[in-house]
Design an enzyme around this catalytic site. Structure first.
Site, mmCIF file in Angstrom:
data_model
loop_
_atom_site.group_PDB
_atom_site.id
_atom_site.type_symbol
_atom_site.label_atom_id
_atom_site.label_comp_id
_atom_site.label_asym_id
_atom_site.label_seq_id
_atom_site.Cartn_x
_atom_site.Cartn_y
_atom_site.Cartn_z
ATOM 1 N N ASN A 1 61.143 60.269 61.162
ATOM 2 C CA ASN A 1 62.334 61.124 61.078
ATOM 3 C C ASN A 1 63.286 60.657 59.983
ATOM 4 O OD1 ASN A 1 64.519 62.857 61.578
ATOM 5 N ND2 ASN A 1 64.171 62.830 63.784
ATOM 6 N N ASP A 2 63.999 59.575 60.239
ATOM 7 C CA ASP A 2 65.000 59.119 59.271
ATOM 8 C C ASP A 2 64.405 58.816 57.905
ATOM 9 O OD1 ASP A 2 67.040 59.231 61.237
ATOM 10 O OD2 ASP A 2 66.454 57.264 61.980
ATOM 11 N N VAL A 3 63.172 58.311 57.879
ATOM 12 C CA VAL A 3 62.566 57.891 56.611
ATOM 13 C C VAL A 3 62.083 59.075 55.777
ATOM 14 C CG1 VAL A 3 61.891 55.655 57.540
ATOM 15 C CG2 VAL A 3 60.280 57.567 57.661
ATOM 16 N N ALA B 1 68.795 56.925 63.863
ATOM 17 C CA ALA B 1 70.088 56.754 63.203
ATOM 18 C C ALA B 1 71.107 57.784 63.671
ATOM 19 C CB ALA B 1 69.922 56.859 61.690
#
Length: 473
Positions: A401-403, A442
């Site tokens: 997700n965040d990456v 995050a």
């Protein structure tokens, strides 16, 4: 103690140290990781054996030493066999805390009974070098313990993974740090038998425990991989300090290796997340702003089925698979490899893209893919594959997700702004496997969900991939 036994012990420690260095060398690549683990275990066996049969240990009671080794080994064996890969990060944090606590206990024992450690002068006071080593060891050990406990609680979900921002925390941390340094200097300059010396040692211990908590509490979940690698470094330096107190060269060398390699890894992780190395040490990094929370339900997304995904994948010329923590939770790596094998039989080029902080600790995704026997030459790091997305037909994102969030490149107000991310949005089609539109660890909504070239595949990662495999057969 006879000179011959001292020589043999020193030789054993030297051999163990060489094996530890070879272990680190082996762990630098997936092809040699198993051999590196074997070297590490053999080196530890030699070091423990040399210590256990030391005449001083035998005088203390070989039976007690053997009992401690067997008890610890049994607990480690049970944990290793039962622990799931998804729980590995918090296990590492828990083990780091034990190393830190051990350093505190040994330093405290040496402070209370220095004559038993051979660190006193003719007057019965602790020698200057040992006072310095002892105070540094207890400080690093206490910080490692309390910081690791907070990391464990965050990773285990026993406390919020969001940053807990105390007002004036930087000033508070600075003042506590200066106080600890001042008390270390005091302990080094005065006799340990004086009131000032006694108070100084225990003040260092107490405030080091406190600052360990304060350093990790404000760090958000997206930065937890950096925290894990930094705590790994701290645990190494704590072990090295413990080695000085015990006059154990093997422990000094092992701790220095772990400490230095952990520091290097932390630097690499900071570079991978665009974080300042000094800010990690100060505990002042992470999401200052919580960022947008939750999914924006008013924005339309395009969703599809396993059958749709199978059709798109079969007709692609190239596919890049981006695994993340969602794959680890669902244990979907074996089904993913089966899907990749079927695509390769159809003539599709398949590669895997690994972000340095994908998952909850460094190397998390690499280990999972290796467990599923994914060929090493198909796995690429971010900097080696990022420029290939724009020529790729399909980017298959499974649980990451965040990456993959383009916001990291466009929104200066985002807590992940500046973090290098995989350019999956540049692929012709993005297939995104996820349970829902919820934000990542995050707490930041992923802009990629709403792109025109993205198709969301909602559901459990393993079940979704298994359905795709059925449609590919």
């Amino acid at each position: 103690m006879s000179q011959s036994f001292v020589d043999w012990t020193a030789l054993a420690y030297l051999v163990a140290a060489v094996l530890f260095i070879l272990a680190l060398r082996g762990l630098s690549g997936p092809e040699t990781a198993r051999r590196g683990n074997v070297f590490g275990m053999l080196g530890m066996l030699i070091a423990v054996g040399a210590t256990a049969f030391n005449p001083e240990a035998i005088h203390f009671g070989l039976g007690y030493v053997a009992l401690a080794v067997l008890a610890g080994g049994a607990v480690g064996l049970v944990i290793a066999r039962r622990i799931a890969m998804t729980a590995m990060p918090q296990l590492v944090a828990a083990f780091h805390s034990l190393v830190g606590l051990a350093a505190v206990l040994v330093a405290s024992a040496a402070f209370l009974h220095p004559q038993n450690f051979g660190i006193t002068d003719s007057a019965g006071s602790i020698i200057l070098a040992s006072r310095i080593e002892m105070s540094l060891g207890v400080a690093i050990g206490a910080i490692t313990f309390s910081g690791s406990v907070i990391a464990f609680l965050k990773l285990q979900g026993l406390m919020s993974g969001a940053p807990i921002l105390l007002p004036g925390r930087h000033v508070i941390n600075l003042l506590i740090g200066l106080f600890i340094i001042g008390e270390i200097v005091t302990f080094a300059l005065v006799q340990d038998t004086t009131i000032a010396g006694i108070h100084a040692f225990w003040w260092v211990t107490a405030f080091s425990f406190l600052i360990g908590f304060l350093l990790i509490i404000p760090i958000g979940g997206a930065d937890m991989p950096v925290v894990i690698s930094m705590l790994n470094s701290y645990s190494g330096w704590a072990a090295a300090a413990l080695g000085f107190t015990l006059h154990n060269t093997a422990l000094i060398v092992t701790g220095a290796l772990v400490g230095s390699s952990g520091a290097i890894l932390s630097y690499i992780m900071c570079k991978g997340m665009n974080r300042s190395f000094l800010s990690v040490i100060a505990g002042g990094f992470g999401g200052e702003d919580a960022g947008p929370k939750g999914a924006r339900a008013d924005r339309p997304v395009k969703s599809g089925s396993a059958e749709d995904a199978a059709f798109i994948l079969r007709n692609a010329g190239s596919v890049i698979i981006v695994p993340g923590y969602g794959m680890a939770v669902a244990q979907a790596q074996h089904a993913l490899r089966e899907m990749a094998d079927l695509l390769k039989k159809e003539g599709v080029s398949v590669k895997y893209a690994i972000h340095p902080v994908a998952g909850r600790m460094p190397g998390h995704m690499n280990v999972l893919l290796a467990e599923a026997n994914v060929p090493y030459d198909e796995v690429f790091e971010l900097e080696d594959i990022n420029n290939e997305f724009q020529q790729t037909d399909v980017a298959f994102v499974i649980g990451a997700n965040d990456v993959t969030n383009p916001v990291a490149k466009t929104d200066p107000s985002s807590p992940i702004y500046g973090m290098p991310v995989l350019d999956v949005e540049k692929a012709k089609t993005v297939l995104f496997v996820k349970r829902s539109l919820s934000p990542g660890y995050a707490g930041v909504d992923n802009e990629l969900f709403y792109r025109d070239n993205t198709m969301m595949l909602f559901g459990d990662a393993k079940k979704m991939v298994e359905e795709i495999v059925k449609n590919l057969d």
